[in-house]
Structures are given as structure tokens and as C-alpha cells.
Design a protein around this motif. Structure first.
Motif, PDB file in Angstrom:
ATOM      1  N   GLU A  64     -14.208  -4.105 -10.028  1.00  0.00           N
ATOM      2  CA  GLU A  64     -13.807  -5.061 -11.070  1.00  0.00           C
ATOM      3  C   GLU A  64     -12.433  -5.681 -10.825  1.00  0.00           C
ATOM      4  O   GLU A  64     -12.156  -6.789 -11.265  1.00  0.00           O
ATOM      5  N   ASN A  65     -11.583  -4.931 -10.139  1.00  0.00           N
ATOM      6  CA  ASN A  65     -10.229  -5.453  -9.913  1.00  0.00           C
ATOM      7  C   ASN A  65     -10.090  -6.057  -8.519  1.00  0.00           C
ATOM      8  O   ASN A  65      -9.003  -6.134  -7.969  1.00  0.00           O
ATOM      9  N   ASP A  66     -11.228  -6.477  -7.945  1.00  0.00           N
ATOM     10  CA  ASP A  66     -11.208  -6.929  -6.546  1.00  0.00           C
ATOM     11  C   ASP A  66     -12.184  -8.101  -6.392  1.00  0.00           C
ATOM     12  O   ASP A  66     -13.192  -7.999  -5.713  1.00  0.00           O
ATOM     13  N   VAL A  67     -11.848  -9.213  -7.059  1.00  0.00           N
ATOM     14  CA  VAL A  67     -12.827 -10.295  -7.194  1.00  0.00           C
ATOM     15  C   VAL A  67     -12.355 -11.620  -6.592  1.00  0.00           C
ATOM     16  O   VAL A  67     -13.041 -12.627  -6.697  1.00  0.00           O
ATOM     17  N   LEU A 172     -10.395   1.516   2.141  1.00  0.00           N
ATOM     18  CA  LEU A 172      -9.580   2.618   1.615  1.00  0.00           C
ATOM     19  C   LEU A 172     -10.168   3.039   0.268  1.00  0.00           C
ATOM     20  O   LEU A 172     -11.355   3.346   0.194  1.00  0.00           O
ATOM     21  N   ASP A 173      -9.391   2.991  -0.829  1.00  0.00           N
ATOM     22  CA  ASP A 173      -9.961   3.367  -2.124  1.00  0.00           C
ATOM     23  C   ASP A 173     -10.013   2.177  -3.084  1.00  0.00           C
ATOM     24  O   ASP A 173     -10.120   2.347  -4.291  1.00  0.00           O
ATOM     25  N   LEU A 174      -9.930   0.956  -2.514  1.00  0.00           N
ATOM     26  CA  LEU A 174      -9.997  -0.287  -3.310  1.00  0.00           C
ATOM     27  C   LEU A 174      -8.955  -0.314  -4.429  1.00  0.00           C
ATOM     28  O   LEU A 174      -9.165  -0.884  -5.486  1.00  0.00           O
ATOM     29  N   ASN A 175      -7.838   0.305  -4.147  1.00  0.00           N
ATOM     30  CA  ASN A 175      -6.768   0.384  -5.129  1.00  0.00           C
ATOM     31  C   ASN A 175      -5.810  -0.794  -4.921  1.00  0.00           C
ATOM     32  O   ASN A 175      -5.223  -0.924  -3.848  1.00  0.00           O
ATOM     33  N   PRO A 176      -5.639  -1.655  -5.942  1.00  0.00           N
ATOM     34  CA  PRO A 176      -4.759  -2.819  -5.769  1.00  0.00           C
ATOM     35  C   PRO A 176      -3.321  -2.448  -5.415  1.00  0.00           C
ATOM     36  O   PRO A 176      -2.591  -3.252  -4.848  1.00  0.00           O
ATOM     37  N   GLU A 177      -2.940  -1.232  -5.719  1.00  0.00           N
ATOM     38  CA  GLU A 177      -1.583  -0.780  -5.354  1.00  0.00           C
ATOM     39  C   GLU A 177      -1.478  -0.527  -3.858  1.00  0.00           C
ATOM     40  O   GLU A 177      -0.378  -0.398  -3.319  1.00  0.00           O
ATOM     41  N   ARG A 178      -2.624  -0.376  -3.221  1.00  0.00           N
ATOM     42  CA  ARG A 178      -2.635  -0.075  -1.776  1.00  0.00           C
ATOM     43  C   ARG A 178      -3.439  -1.160  -1.059  1.00  0.00           C
ATOM     44  O   ARG A 178      -4.238  -0.888  -0.178  1.00  0.00           O
ATOM     45  N   ARG A 179      -3.230  -2.405  -1.489  1.00  0.00           N
ATOM     46  CA  ARG A 179      -3.985  -3.542  -0.935  1.00  0.00           C
ATOM     47  C   ARG A 179      -3.013  -4.508  -0.243  1.00  0.00           C
ATOM     48  O   ARG A 179      -2.042  -4.959  -0.857  1.00  0.00           O
ATOM     49  N   TYR A 180      -3.250  -4.796   1.021  1.00  0.00           N
ATOM     50  CA  TYR A 180      -2.405  -5.741   1.765  1.00  0.00           C
ATOM     51  C   TYR A 180      -3.271  -6.512   2.756  1.00  0.00           C
ATOM     52  O   TYR A 180      -4.172  -5.926   3.366  1.00  0.00           O
ATOM     53  N   GLY A 194      -7.621  -2.087   1.548  1.00  0.00           N
ATOM     54  CA  GLY A 194      -7.662  -1.883   0.103  1.00  0.00           C
ATOM     55  C   GLY A 194      -8.500  -2.877  -0.670  1.00  0.00           C
ATOM     56  O   GLY A 194      -8.517  -2.839  -1.898  1.00  0.00           O
ATOM     57  N   SER A 195      -9.210  -3.788   0.026  1.00  0.00           N
ATOM     58  CA  SER A 195     -10.037  -4.770  -0.681  1.00  0.00           C
ATOM     59  C   SER A 195     -11.437  -4.790  -0.077  1.00  0.00           C
ATOM     60  O   SER A 195     -11.637  -4.415   1.082  1.00  0.00           O
ATOM     61  N   GLY A 196     -12.398  -5.244  -0.879  1.00  0.00           N
ATOM     62  CA  GLY A 196     -13.756  -5.463  -0.375  1.00  0.00           C
ATOM     63  C   GLY A 196     -14.220  -6.859  -0.713  1.00  0.00           C
ATOM     64  O   GLY A 196     -15.391  -7.186  -0.590  1.00  0.00           O
ATOM     65  N   TYR A 197     -13.279  -7.740  -1.154  1.00  0.00           N
ATOM     66  CA  TYR A 197     -13.656  -9.102  -1.537  1.00  0.00           C
ATOM     67  C   TYR A 197     -13.641 -10.026  -0.307  1.00  0.00           C
ATOM     68  O   TYR A 197     -12.677 -10.011   0.480  1.00  0.00           O
ATOM     69  N   GLY A 198     -14.657 -10.864  -0.190  1.00  0.00           N
ATOM     70  CA  GLY A 198     -14.884 -11.720   0.983  1.00  0.00           C
ATOM     71  C   GLY A 198     -13.651 -12.343   1.614  1.00  0.00           C
ATOM     72  O   GLY A 198     -13.363 -12.122   2.786  1.00  0.00           O
ATOM     73  N   GLY A 199     -12.918 -13.136   0.832  1.00  0.00           N
ATOM     74  CA  GLY A 199     -11.798 -13.875   1.408  1.00  0.00           C
ATOM     75  C   GLY A 199     -10.714 -12.981   1.988  1.00  0.00           C
ATOM     76  O   GLY A 199      -9.942 -13.387   2.854  1.00  0.00           O
ATOM     77  N   ASN A 200     -10.656 -11.727   1.544  1.00  0.00           N
ATOM     78  CA  ASN A 200      -9.660 -10.772   2.059  1.00  0.00           C
ATOM     79  C   ASN A 200     -10.179  -9.973   3.251  1.00  0.00           C
ATOM     80  O   ASN A 200      -9.381  -9.358   3.957  1.00  0.00           O
ATOM     81  N   VAL A 201     -11.500  -9.944   3.407  1.00  0.00           N
ATOM     82  CA  VAL A 201     -12.062  -8.960   4.356  1.00  0.00           C
ATOM     83  C   VAL A 201     -12.998  -9.540   5.406  1.00  0.00           C
ATOM     84  O   VAL A 201     -13.267  -8.881   6.412  1.00  0.00           O
ATOM     85  N   LEU A 202     -13.518 -10.751   5.179  1.00  0.00           N
ATOM     86  CA  LEU A 202     -14.307 -11.413   6.223  1.00  0.00           C
ATOM     87  C   LEU A 202     -13.272 -12.102   7.106  1.00  0.00           C
ATOM     88  O   LEU A 202     -12.919 -13.259   6.907  1.00  0.00           O
ATOM     89  N   LEU A 203     -12.755 -11.346   8.073  1.00  0.00           N
ATOM     90  CA  LEU A 203     -11.507 -11.750   8.725  1.00  0.00           C
ATOM     91  C   LEU A 203     -11.648 -13.015   9.564  1.00  0.00           C
ATOM     92  O   LEU A 203     -10.660 -13.639   9.922  1.00  0.00           O
TER      93      LEU A 203
END
Ligand code: OXD
Ligand code: MN
Length: 587
Positions: A64-67, A172-180, A194-203
Motif C-alpha cells: 500500500e505504501n509503494d504505489v 528487501l522488506d518494502l519499507n519506505p524507510e529503507r527505500r533508495y 526497498g520498492s516493488g513499484y514498476g518505475g522504481n524497479v523495472l530498471l
């Protein structure tokens, strides 16, 4: 599995850091897709949708916090801070490797590391580039399979070269505090954690094709841009191509796949899609600028996509598509707001909660997405995989402006066009910030995507202009002008073809224009209105093409404030701005 030493050594090094239980090398085969899809379903990470209604389609919900993309957690890590410039977040490479290294340490314990070779650009093109993404997410693998040419094809292209972009990703644990999301342009590397959202992870997409891509483009003398590419075929069968940059959420996908209005279809005009988000452009042997879409699929925003707004996009998603954060119906179908069909009586919303139309909440997240193969688009251009790309006649810049920018104007020349792109901005809508009508400056729609100092980026655009013997003409368009009641006065969507037609007529020297303080503008009678005369009468078209002195004076002030933060602003930009101010003073 692959024999490239540089790749194998780097993967071993990253595995030593992240400590996965095992490593799976991705080959891109259908057998592999089916196996990974089943595995993702078994673990609950993804679901199959109704295979009769949507063959080959799958469903996924993010945390929910990774959209969405996280611009405040996105960094350009150059040795010198000034090289990242005033518009990027910066971290030194030492600090970033240290900080993220500590997070990556053991992050894949108990998980599988997937090693994904991928190619940005067609396999037959000498301009394509290879990346390797290491990830602990099957969702990423299955998306990369759609968005890039993935697997053996990329390793065959690479051969024994060490010229590849090194991408490391862990949920990782999808924690926004540990997202870079960190980019190391000097090392050709991207680390995302720390993210699983497309724009952050489809490199391959924003991170490689734009941020690292723009850095490489400057070094190598080409352009990596946040632009759609479309072709307009005239009744004689000649196709002209346009590249267009708009900030996110201004309708790039809709424009790229537009259906011309009836009057134009009857005459035999057709629109072809080459790409909807990214253009890599080089100077061709003929002295023109040629553009390639480096991607292989579309990662489009679902809400608002309907058979009315964008039938070609909707039809593209009917098979082999991954839907993320849309609503799920009891029969395994999908739904979103603005789909143009009745809301289902009941569904699970993007969070997975029971939903009914009476819930008073959105069923699909406003940034919910479809990941669909470009080749399935009904209007995909026959040239979309052409190795040298397509020759660009016009570049369009634009944004959402309620009052200032007219429907369309043409820059006086390339240098002025660069200034027009550099002053691009879009007004915020209530949904985005709560503040309506605040201009967010977004030069060339690259503010979140430029991998180096934006002052140097403007200088690169100016330098390119001097090198292109036959450059595209540059225009600004604005589909979002409103009347005093705040209603849009231009119908937009397919009707935008009428503006594109004027643009191409200008490029072909077929029509003249009025010279104004801001650039060349159409004579009102030169915008074809057949079929929309009732909606857009003479008064409205004159309003759409008017320049309001006071709004422009405020606009210039706002531009100056924005440019004030640039330490490396090219003189040409200041000269252009002084010229604009002076011309406006005369009206
Ligand atoms: C996109 C964006 O997802 O620009 O394309 O945000
Ligand atoms: Mn985009």
C-alpha cells in the motif's frame, strides 16, 4: 549459463553481497515465463486473471505504501555534487555504496536472485544497449519480459563485451524507510532497494533509458528523452514522424495512439505508434534526427483508459498483460475508474479489500498500471523496430496550462525551441497536491529523469542543434486551456490531430503563420475544424490562439525564479529569455 566473464564476475560479486539461496539466469523463453508465472501464483505474489476473457494476463498488488515513483528517494551519485546539479538529489558514490551496501548485505537470504539480461532497442540496431538486472522479484522478471527484449537475445548482443549497465534490485522488506533508487552514471550502475513499484524497479525504463541514458547521450553526442514517437501517414502513403515530451500524466500514451477525426480518416490519414514514453535520438547519415523507442512494451496508467479515450491502448491489454493495483472482479476480470463500462456490483479494490460502488473509495489506485507488449498495439508502426529508427520532422513540448500557453506555437529556430522546452511547466491538479494551478517547472519533461546537471543538459541540447544539419522544427502545444468557468475549451484526444496536421504542414512549408512575441502561430482558419464547428467556434479558436500579456508577464517572472537556481545555465537561455521579455513588452 552464459559465458561473458565480466557479467559472471559482477554477478558473483553481487551474490556475495546479497547472499541469495540460488541464482536463476533468465533466458527469455516461453517455458521460463510459464514456470515463473506459476511460481509467482504459488507464493501469492501474483494471480492469473480469467484466461478466457484475458488470455495470458496476470494480476498483482503492490504494498500500500509503494504505489509510485519516489522522487525524494531517487539520487544521482556523481563524484562531484555539481555534476548532479540543482534539480537532482545527490549522494556521493562512497556514501551511497556504503549506505545501500549495508542494506543489500544479505537482503536476498532465503530468496532466489534472478539475473536478467535485457536489451534496450531492437536486436538488429547498432544503437541498442544492454543491461543486466539482478532482482529478487519474479514480478520484476515478468514485467521486464514485456518491457524489454529479455534473455539470450541480450547476451548474444553483448558478446564478450563489458559494456553493460549493472542494475541491482532487492525488495528487501518494502519499507519506505529503507527505500533508495540510486544511479551511478560514472560506473554505469543502478542500485534500487526497498520498492516493488514498476518505475522504481523495472530498471530498463526510467533508470537506464533516461537517467543513465541521458548521461551517456551527452558523452556520446545523442539525445535520450522522455518522449513519445508517432507517425502520421498522409493519403499518398508518406509517413512523417513526431517526438513529443509532456510531463507524466499529460496524456502521452493517448497522443501516441490517437485515432484521427473522421474528416481525416475519410481522406486517408492514419496515425502509427512507435513509442509512448522514451525516445533515443541520433543524427542520421542524411543529417536528420532519427528516433528509436528503446522499450518493448507499454507501462501505462490504467484509470481513464477506455474505448473512448484510447481504444488502441485498451485493445493492446487484452492478452499477455500484467495489471497492477487495478480492481479485481469475482469472475477474474479487471476494472478501473474511467474504463467506460459500468462499475462491477462488487470487487476487490487495489488494496484487496471488498469494494462496491457505494464504498465511496476508488476501486483502482489512480496510478494503477498495465504492462502490455507494444507489438500487440493495433496501431503499432510497421517501423517500430527499424534498426535506425524513424526520422523526426517535429518535436513537441507541452504541459497543462489553463491560461498562458496557446493551443500551439512554433519556435523561431532550434535555440529558441530549446528555450521553449526549458521553460516547460505544468499546472498541478487538485488530485496531485491539493493546490490547484501552481506551475511545476519540468524542462523537456526531464526534471525527474535527467541523470546530470540540467544546466549542462540545456547546453547539450544547444550543442546538438549546431550538429544536426536538418533539425526537426520545435513546437509547443497545450490541450488544457480553460474558459472562465474552468472548463476545457479544446476537445483534445483524437481532435489533437488537427494541431498535429498544422505542425506537419509547417514542417513541409505548406502553410504560413503569424509571427508573435512567443513564436509563430497558426492563422485561426488554418486549424481544420470540420466536424467540431459547434464545439469550437470562431471565438473559441481565437481564444485558444490568444496571448494574454499579464499572464505572460507573470510567466516570465516565474521562469526567471526557476532559472535562478541554476549554476550552469547557458548564456543562450538567458539571451532567449531577455528576447521574450523584450518582445512581450512591445505588445
Ligand atoms: C511514467 C512516468 O510512468 O513518466 O512513464 O511517470
Ligand atoms: Mn513517463
Amino acid at each position: 549459463m552464459y559465458t561473458n566473464k565480466a557479467v559472471n564476475n559482477w554477478v558473483a560479486e553481487m551474490a556475495e553481497l546479497t547472499k541469495p539461496d540460488n541464482i536463476v539466469w533468465i533466458d527469455g523463453s516461453e517455458e521460463e515465463r510459464a514456470r515463473l508465472a506459476q511460481e509467482a501464483v504459488d507464493t501469492g505474489e501474483m494471480q492469473y486473471l480469467n484466461q478466457e476473457l484475458l488470455p495470458g494476463c496476470m494480476y498483482h498488488r503492490t504494498a500500500e505504501n509503494d504505489v509510485a515513483r519516489v522522487e525524494h528517494l531517487t539520487f544521482i551519485c556523481t563524484s562531484k555534487r555539481e555534476d548532479a546539479g540543482p534539480t537532482n538529489n545527490w549522494m556521493s558514490p562512497d556514501e551511497a555504496y556504503g549506505k545501500l551496501g549495508a542494506l543489500f548485505d544479505g537482503s536476498m537470504k532465503g530468496r532466489t536472485m534472478y539475473a536478467i539480461p535485457y536489451l534496450m532497442g531492437p536486436a538488429a540496431s547498432e544503437f541498442s544497449k544492454v543491461g543486466i538486472e539482478l532482482t529478487d522479484s519474479i514480478y520484476v522478471v515478468l514485467n521486464m519480459r514485456i518491457m524489454t527484449r529479455m534473455g539470450k537475445v541480450a547476451m548474444d548482443y553483448l558478446g564478450d563485451s563489458d559494456d553493460f549497465v549493472k542494475g541491482l534490485h532487492s525488495k528487501l522488506d518494502l519499507n519506505p524507510e529503507r527505500r533508495y533508487i540510486c544511479h551511478f552514471p560514472e560506473d554505469n550502475a543502478i542500485w534500487s532497494i526497498g520498492s516493488g513499484y514498476g518505475g522504481n524497479v523495472l530498471l530498463g525504463k526510467k533508470c537506464f533509458s533516461l537517467r543513465i541514458g541521458s548521461y551517456l547521450a551527452r558523452q556520446q553526442g545523442w539525445l535520450a528523452e522522455h518522449m513519445l514517437i508517432l507517425g502520421v501517414e498522409d493519403p499518398e502513403g508518406k509517413t512523417s514522424y513526431i517526438a513529443a515530451a509532456f510531463p507524466s500524466a499529460c496524456g502521452k500514451t493517448n497522443l501516441a495512439m490517437m485515432i484521427p477525426p473522421e474528416y481525416a480518416r475519410e481522406k486517408g490519414y492514419k496515425v502509427w505508434t512507435v513509442g509512448d514514453d522514451i525516445a533515443w535520438m541520433r543524427i542520421g547519415e542524411d543529417g536528420r534526427l532519427w528516433a528509436v523507442n528503446p522499450e518493448y512494451g507499454f507501462f501505462g496508467v490504467a484509470p481513464g483508459t477506455s474505448m473512448k479515450s484510447n481504444p488502441n491502448a485498451l485493445l493492446t491489454t487484452k492478452k499477455n498483460t500484467i495489471f497492477t493495483n487495478v480492481a479485481l472482479t469475482p469472475d477474474g476480470n479487471i476494472w478501473w475508474e474511467g474504463m467506460g463500462t459500468d462499475a462491477p456490483a462488487e470487487a476487490l479494490d487495489w488494496r484487496g479489500n471488498p469494494w462496491t460502488p457505494a464504498s465511496g473509495e476508488k476501486a483502482a489506485h489512480p496510478n494503477s498500471r498495465f504492462t502490455a507488449p507494444a507489438g500487440q498495439c493495433p496501431c503499432i508502426s510497421p517501423e517500430w523496430e527499424s534498426p535506425q529508427g524513424v526520422p523526426i520532422s517535429a518535436i513537441l513540448f507541452g504541459g497543462r496550462r489553463a491560461k498562458v500557453a496557446p493551443l500551439v506555437y512554433q519556435s523561431f529556430d532550434w535555440e529558441h525551441g530549446v528555450f521553449v522546452g526549458a521553460t516547460m511547466g505544468s499546472e498541478t491538479t487538485a488530485a496531485a497536491t491539493g493546490q490547484v494551478g501552481v506551475v511545476r517547472r519540468d524542462p523537456m519533461a526531464m526534471l525527474p529523469f535527467c541523470g546530470y546537471n540540467m544546466g549542462d543538459y540545456f547546453a547539450h541540447w544547444l550543442a546538438m542543434g549546431k550538429k544536426i544539419p536538418n533539425p526537426p522544427k520545435i513546437f509547443n502545444v497545450n490541450w488544457f486551456r480553460t474558459n472562465d468557468e474552468g472548463k476545457f475549451i479544446w476537445p483534445g484526444f483524437g481532435e489533437n490531430f488537427r494541431v498535429i496536421k498544422w505542425v506537419l504542414d509547417r514542417c513541409a512549408g505548406k502553410t504560413d503563420a503569424n509571427e508573435t512575441a512567443i513564436g509563430y502561430m497558426p492563422k485561426p482558419e488554418d486549424i481544420e475544424l470540420t466536424g467540431i464547428e459547434d464545439e469550437v467556434n470562431g471565438d473559441i479558436i481565437r481564444d485558444l490562439l490568444s496571448i494574454d500579456k499579464d499572464s505572460w508577464a507573470a510567466e516570465v517572472e516565474n521562469q526567471m525564479e526557476f532559472f535562478g537556481k541554476f549554476d550552469r545555465l547557458p548564456d543562450e537561455i538567458r539571451t532567449q529569455q531577455a528576447g521574450l521579455k523584450e518582445r512581450l513588452g512591445r505588445i
